[in-house]
Design a protein around this motif. Sequence first.
Motif, PDB file in Angstrom:
ATOM      1  N   TRP A  24       0.820  -1.210   0.000  1.00 31.95           N
ATOM      2  CA  TRP A  24       0.000   0.000   0.000  1.00 31.95           C
ATOM      3  C   TRP A  24       0.852   1.257   0.000  1.00 31.95           C
ATOM      4  O   TRP A  24       0.434   2.310  -0.503  1.00 31.95           O
ATOM      5  N   THR A  32       1.650   1.832  -3.677  1.00 32.70           N
ATOM      6  CA  THR A  32       0.526   2.286  -4.501  1.00 32.70           C
ATOM      7  C   THR A  32      -0.161   3.529  -3.951  1.00 32.70           C
ATOM      8  O   THR A  32      -1.229   3.907  -4.438  1.00 32.70           O
ATOM      9  N   ALA A  33       0.433   4.188  -2.966  1.00 34.70           N
ATOM     10  CA  ALA A  33      -0.231   5.329  -2.318  1.00 34.70           C
ATOM     11  C   ALA A  33      -0.195   6.600  -3.152  1.00 34.70           C
ATOM     12  O   ALA A  33      -0.976   7.522  -2.905  1.00 34.70           O
ATOM     13  N   ALA A  48      -1.678  -8.142   0.991  1.00 31.23           N
ATOM     14  CA  ALA A  48      -2.209  -6.796   0.791  1.00 31.23           C
ATOM     15  C   ALA A  48      -3.594  -6.676   1.431  1.00 31.23           C
ATOM     16  O   ALA A  48      -3.913  -5.665   2.086  1.00 31.23           O
ATOM     17  N   TYR A  49      -4.419  -7.696   1.245  1.00 32.35           N
ATOM     18  CA  TYR A  49      -5.747  -7.717   1.867  1.00 32.35           C
ATOM     19  C   TYR A  49      -5.641  -7.682   3.384  1.00 32.35           C
ATOM     20  O   TYR A  49      -6.299  -6.871   4.052  1.00 32.35           O
ATOM     21  N   ALA A  60      -4.440  -4.272   4.638  1.00 30.53           N
ATOM     22  CA  ALA A  60      -5.465  -3.235   4.519  1.00 30.53           C
ATOM     23  C   ALA A  60      -6.479  -3.325   5.655  1.00 30.53           C
ATOM     24  O   ALA A  60      -6.910  -2.302   6.208  1.00 30.53           O
ATOM     25  N   TYR A  74     -10.486   5.027   3.346  1.00 33.10           N
ATOM     26  CA  TYR A  74      -9.472   4.814   2.316  1.00 33.10           C
ATOM     27  C   TYR A  74      -8.997   3.359   2.315  1.00 33.10           C
ATOM     28  O   TYR A  74      -8.972   2.692   1.270  1.00 33.10           O
ATOM     29  N   PHE A  75      -8.617   2.852   3.468  1.00 30.88           N
ATOM     30  CA  PHE A  75      -8.105   1.488   3.528  1.00 30.88           C
ATOM     31  C   PHE A  75      -9.233   0.461   3.483  1.00 30.88           C
ATOM     32  O   PHE A  75      -9.008  -0.674   3.059  1.00 30.88           O
ATOM     33  N   ARG A 103     -11.836   0.615   1.482  1.00 32.69           N
ATOM     34  CA  ARG A 103     -12.062   0.403   0.049  1.00 32.69           C
ATOM     35  C   ARG A 103     -11.002  -0.520  -0.526  1.00 32.69           C
ATOM     36  O   ARG A 103     -11.301  -1.425  -1.320  1.00 32.69           O
ATOM     37  N   ARG A 104      -9.776  -0.319  -0.135  1.00 32.88           N
ATOM     38  CA  ARG A 104      -8.686  -1.148  -0.649  1.00 32.88           C
ATOM     39  C   ARG A 104      -8.752  -2.574  -0.119  1.00 32.88           C
ATOM     40  O   ARG A 104      -8.403  -3.517  -0.824  1.00 32.88           O
ATOM     41  N   VAL A 112     -11.420  -4.325  -2.269  1.00 33.34           N
ATOM     42  CA  VAL A 112     -10.889  -4.641  -3.596  1.00 33.34           C
ATOM     43  C   VAL A 112      -9.894  -5.795  -3.516  1.00 33.34           C
ATOM     44  O   VAL A 112      -9.921  -6.732  -4.335  1.00 33.34           O
ATOM     45  N   ALA A 113      -9.008  -5.754  -2.514  1.00 29.86           N
ATOM     46  CA  ALA A 113      -8.020  -6.823  -2.358  1.00 29.86           C
ATOM     47  C   ALA A 113      -8.693  -8.160  -2.074  1.00 29.86           C
ATOM     48  O   ALA A 113      -8.230  -9.207  -2.548  1.00 29.86           O
TER      49      ALA A 113
END
Length: 347
Positions: free
Chosen positions: A29, A32-33, A173-174, A177, A195-196, A198-199, A202-203
Amino acid sequence: MSTTVAVALLAGLVAYAVFGGADFGAGFWDLTAGGPERGRRPRELIEHSIGPVWEANHVWLIFVFVVTWTGFSEAYASIMLTLFVPLTIAALGIVLRGAGFAFRKSVVTLRVRRVFGAGFAASSVLVPFCMGAVAGAIASGRVPAGGRAGDPVSSWVNPTSITVGLLAVAAIAYLSAVYLVWEARGDDDRELEAYFRRRAVVAAVVVAVVGAVGMVVLHADARYVFDGMTGRALPVVVLGVLCGFGALILLVRDAARGARALAMLAVASLVVAWGVAQWPYLLPESLTVTAAAAPSGTLTVLLVNVVLAVVVVLPGFVLLYVLAQRHVLPDEGVPEASDGTGDRTAG
């Protein structure tokens, strides 16, 4: 006794995936920030959350290596001889990642921080991919038994290794997050929490998709492990899927506490399912746990040392995590004071 040692080895792998994996995921993260200004606040939260524990979590990796080379030396020799390329890349990545994370907080210029930040973030993705590729090579039977070396390229550059490597990156990553959602909530930062979240959602979807693709790949390229996943390990697989789905629902419903526990169980279930699926083999269809085991005297001493390590080390870890969660540990690094960047943090 060899079974007990194998269970201890699997427990070490689970611990490294759950705790060390979350640290690597934070690096994903970080990567990709975005630029210095856009990614400043997410990176600040990442540094604050993993700063007290990122070094300690590598203890689990050392534990795994020690148990493997002591308890199952033949398997250890075969793995190292065949997979020295991804393991070397992973080792260098761990060093680069640690140096990048430590020095990024200790230098004052934006340009230099960006260099160290790039090393930290890129290595955080490279290392779990290589670890996953190693797992894929073992699962697909590309590591020969008998302390012999397999092909140094095709052993880990193959459909199973690449898929498992991508799954490892997506899973950590999941998990990270979800942890960061909890950290943002503890700081009462609703913007970063969203913010996290949402990520994390998605993850979670990416993990599900890559996992489904992985089952297709296993069917074609690692049939023994596929049969194990759909047979004796199926209850663990189902548990992992349910935990992941439950965590996803809780995240959507803004319930971070339960989501964190379920996310940990989901990732742990992935590792346990792999171990159960290839049982009783350490190297599928070529080397069993019993055949690879050291003499009983060695295993006895090893188990005694494992128990002592748990008694001595585990309380320290618990204390470290408790203090970190209560935010009573000191921050590291120095304030930025040059390049006119003010309070910016580079990635």
